[in-house]
Design a protein around this motif. Structure first.
Motif, mmCIF file in Angstrom:
data_model
loop_
_atom_site.group_PDB
_atom_site.id
_atom_site.type_symbol
_atom_site.label_atom_id
_atom_site.label_comp_id
_atom_site.label_asym_id
_atom_site.label_seq_id
_atom_site.Cartn_x
_atom_site.Cartn_y
_atom_site.Cartn_z
ATOM 1 N N MET A 1 39.816 38.788 59.704
ATOM 2 C CA MET A 1 39.601 38.573 58.209
ATOM 3 C C MET A 1 38.413 39.116 57.607
ATOM 4 O O MET A 1 37.420 39.338 58.200
ATOM 5 N N ARG A 2 38.646 39.651 56.461
ATOM 6 C CA ARG A 2 37.498 40.304 55.678
ATOM 7 C C ARG A 2 37.091 39.599 54.475
ATOM 8 O O ARG A 2 37.960 38.950 53.739
ATOM 9 N N LEU A 3 35.952 39.684 54.124
ATOM 10 C CA LEU A 3 35.383 39.113 53.047
ATOM 11 C C LEU A 3 34.980 39.845 51.895
ATOM 12 O O LEU A 3 34.483 40.996 52.132
ATOM 13 N N ARG A 4 35.270 39.588 50.795
ATOM 14 C CA ARG A 4 35.109 40.419 49.446
ATOM 15 C C ARG A 4 34.379 39.653 48.394
ATOM 16 O O ARG A 4 34.600 38.454 48.348
ATOM 17 N N ILE A 5 33.288 40.165 47.572
ATOM 18 C CA ILE A 5 32.476 39.423 46.792
ATOM 19 C C ILE A 5 33.316 39.628 45.363
ATOM 20 O O ILE A 5 33.712 40.708 45.163
ATOM 21 N N PHE A 6 33.487 38.556 44.723
ATOM 22 C CA PHE A 6 33.978 38.557 43.431
ATOM 23 C C PHE A 6 33.246 37.715 42.600
ATOM 24 O O PHE A 6 32.825 36.589 42.643
ATOM 25 N N THR A 7 32.983 38.335 41.465
ATOM 26 C CA THR A 7 31.933 37.883 40.506
ATOM 27 C C THR A 7 32.621 37.724 39.025
ATOM 28 O O THR A 7 33.967 37.939 38.838
ATOM 29 N N GLU A 8 32.046 36.702 38.176
ATOM 30 C CA GLU A 8 32.412 36.302 36.906
ATOM 31 C C GLU A 8 31.451 36.705 35.879
ATOM 32 O O GLU A 8 30.710 35.811 35.050
ATOM 33 N N PRO A 9 31.232 38.095 35.644
ATOM 34 C CA PRO A 9 30.299 38.494 34.703
ATOM 35 C C PRO A 9 30.441 37.756 33.231
ATOM 36 O O PRO A 9 29.156 37.832 32.681
ATOM 37 N N GLN A 10 31.473 37.614 32.775
ATOM 38 C CA GLN A 10 31.592 37.111 31.484
ATOM 39 C C GLN A 10 30.655 35.797 31.352
ATOM 40 O O GLN A 10 30.296 35.170 30.246
ATOM 41 N N GLN A 11 30.262 34.796 32.413
ATOM 42 C CA GLN A 11 29.445 33.888 32.374
ATOM 43 C C GLN A 11 27.785 34.189 32.106
ATOM 44 O O GLN A 11 27.011 33.310 31.818
ATOM 45 N N GLY A 12 27.467 35.654 32.162
ATOM 46 C CA GLY A 12 26.146 35.844 31.761
ATOM 47 C C GLY A 12 25.507 36.764 32.698
ATOM 48 O O GLY A 12 25.035 36.479 33.768
ATOM 49 N N ALA A 13 26.047 38.287 32.681
ATOM 50 C CA ALA A 13 25.463 39.358 33.696
ATOM 51 C C ALA A 13 25.551 40.537 32.890
ATOM 52 O O ALA A 13 26.608 41.089 32.362
ATOM 53 N N ASP A 14 24.458 41.400 33.014
ATOM 54 C CA ASP A 14 24.427 42.699 32.442
ATOM 55 C C ASP A 14 24.957 43.553 33.685
ATOM 56 O O ASP A 14 25.117 43.457 34.758
ATOM 57 N N TYR A 15 25.021 44.830 33.064
ATOM 58 C CA TYR A 15 25.536 45.904 34.425
ATOM 59 C C TYR A 15 24.399 45.999 35.251
ATOM 60 O O TYR A 15 24.754 46.203 36.345
ATOM 61 N N HIS A 16 23.169 45.952 35.081
ATOM 62 C CA HIS A 16 21.989 45.994 35.972
ATOM 63 C C HIS A 16 22.293 44.900 37.351
ATOM 64 O O HIS A 16 21.974 45.182 38.122
ATOM 65 N N THR A 17 22.731 43.797 36.719
ATOM 66 C CA THR A 17 22.810 42.581 37.649
ATOM 67 C C THR A 17 24.021 42.854 38.490
ATOM 68 O O THR A 17 23.809 42.522 39.641
ATOM 69 N N LEU A 18 24.976 43.287 38.126
ATOM 70 C CA LEU A 18 26.100 43.581 38.617
ATOM 71 C C LEU A 18 26.062 44.883 39.772
ATOM 72 O O LEU A 18 26.412 44.825 40.874
ATOM 73 N N LEU A 19 25.254 45.792 39.308
ATOM 74 C CA LEU A 19 25.036 46.771 40.187
ATOM 75 C C LEU A 19 24.039 46.426 41.375
ATOM 76 O O LEU A 19 24.433 46.779 42.718
ATOM 77 N N GLY B 1 30.886 52.855 36.477
ATOM 78 C CA GLY B 1 29.192 53.148 36.912
ATOM 79 C C GLY B 1 29.274 52.662 38.343
ATOM 80 O O GLY B 1 28.770 53.492 39.068
ATOM 81 N N LEU B 2 29.919 51.568 38.861
ATOM 82 C CA LEU B 2 29.679 51.447 40.252
ATOM 83 C C LEU B 2 30.382 52.403 41.299
ATOM 84 O O LEU B 2 29.958 52.546 42.400
ATOM 85 N N ALA B 3 31.309 53.103 40.900
ATOM 86 C CA ALA B 3 31.974 53.861 41.748
ATOM 87 C C ALA B 3 31.030 55.098 41.977
ATOM 88 O O ALA B 3 31.136 55.825 43.163
ATOM 89 N N ARG B 4 30.074 55.350 41.242
ATOM 90 C CA ARG B 4 29.256 56.380 41.267
ATOM 91 C C ARG B 4 27.835 56.035 42.118
ATOM 92 O O ARG B 4 27.096 56.776 42.529
ATOM 93 N N GLU B 5 27.795 54.585 41.965
ATOM 94 C CA GLU B 5 26.385 53.982 42.566
ATOM 95 C C GLU B 5 26.616 53.542 43.950
ATOM 96 O O GLU B 5 25.678 53.101 44.586
ATOM 97 N N THR B 6 27.903 53.672 44.533
ATOM 98 C CA THR B 6 28.179 52.976 45.723
ATOM 99 C C THR B 6 28.979 53.990 46.544
ATOM 100 O O THR B 6 29.454 54.997 46.044
ATOM 101 N N SER B 7 29.018 53.861 47.876
ATOM 102 C CA SER B 7 29.786 54.860 48.522
ATOM 103 C C SER B 7 30.804 54.515 49.709
ATOM 104 O O SER B 7 31.728 55.070 50.001
#
Length: 307
Positions: free
Chosen positions: A1-19, A60-66
């Motif tokens: 079983m693999r766990l993945r993180i799923f976010t709902e940014p429309q509720q209030g989050a800018d790019y830096h929070t998501l990063l 953006g996250l594509a370039r900031e993660t590996s």
């Protein structure tokens, strides 16, 4: 079983929070970072500082993660034309080194369309089917050949079908509760079926429908990945669970019934029940993006027990 993180940014989050959350997702050993594709907050929140675009964020996250995979649950089919969307996703896939998954849905939240001047067609499912045909057709056309398509809603003639993704095949996700058309589309186009916010009984029923549709289409049912998306609210004890539930405006009893809530042992047990029904991935909907300790606890006390 693999766990993945799923976010709902429309509720209030800018790019830096998501990063910050995406980097924590990677550092803590989770499998993937996903986000919704919405432009308007839901419920009582004000949505500040405002929406972020799903595919600009993932670029953006594509370039900031590996390592982690990046994707959407689900890209709204009403927001973008299929040709430009195929280009956008292929580009982000290349930017990430081939780590993109592509979830596509028909789009459903009429208020956000009205708020931002986006047409909200009555017939969305037929458009979704054509979008899947166009996008996968563009990606799968061999280099040097042309792609054409004549549909009710979209027409393409002699497209060079470029650029190509980095992956030979970007995994396609389809999800939902539809009894007939959703399983049929999944069997034809998808690599993964996702059931969002469904019970164990819902999961057993819908996974069964998808398996039957796959076999009817000539595919082995086990070719598909089966997954669930569920809100996460985990605490070391009852008090911590209650605190986290209050922070997202939910009741513990409701979360335990409809999501993954409780102590790590309780959550591991419930994940196991979804696993017995065929799920091999769980998308943990994390609603308080400032609570990185929550992610650490899940990594240390839940994910570690599932490997």
């Amino acid at each position: 079983m693999r766990l993945r993180i799923f976010t709902e940014p429309q509720q209030g989050a800018d790019y830096h929070t998501l990063l910050t959350v995406a980097k924590a997702t990677e550092d803590l050993g989770f499998d993937a970072f996903y986000r919704s594709d919405h432009y308007l907050s839901m419920g009582d929140g004000d949505g500040l500082p405002g929406p972020t675009d799903a595919w600009i964020t993932l670029a953006g996250l594509a370039r900031e993660t590996s390592r982690i995979r990046l994707g959407t649950l689900m890209t709204a089919g009403t927001f973008r034309l299929p040709g430009p969307l195929a280009i956008q996703v292929a580009q982000v896939d290349a930017m990430s080194g081939g780590r993109v998954d592509f979830g596509l849905g028909s789009g459903w939240y009429e208020e956000e369309h009205t708020a931002y001047g986006i047409p909200f067609p009555k017939e969305k499912f037929g458009r979704l089917e054509e979008q899947l045909a166009v996008i996968t057709g563009l990606w799968q056309t061999p280099p040097g050949e042309k792609f054409s398509y004549e549909g009710t809603y979209y027409t393409l003639r002699d497209s060079p079908a470029l650029p190509k993704p980095a992956q030979s095949r970007i995994p396609v996700l389809i999800g939902g509760f539809g009894a007939k058309r959703t399983p049929r589309l999944t069997a034809r186009y998808a690599d993964e079926f996702n059931l969002p916010f469904g019970s164990l009984a819902d999961t057993e029923r819908q996974f069964g429908r998808v398996r039957a549709a796959a076999e009817e289409a000539g595919r082995a049912a086990d070719e598909l990945v089966y997954s669930n998306a569920l809100v996460a609210c985990v605490g070391r004890d009852d008090a911590e669970v209650a605190r986290r539930a209050a922070a997202i405006g939910r009741e513990v009893s409701e979360l335990k019934e409809n999501g993954l809530a409780g102590t790590p042992a309780e959550v591991v047990d419930k994940i196991g029940q979804f696993g017995e029904l065929g799920a091999s991935r769980i998308y943990l909907q994390v609603l308080d993006l400032s609570d990185l300790d929550h992610l650490e606890l899940i990594a240390d006390q839940v994910q570690a027990k599932l490997s």
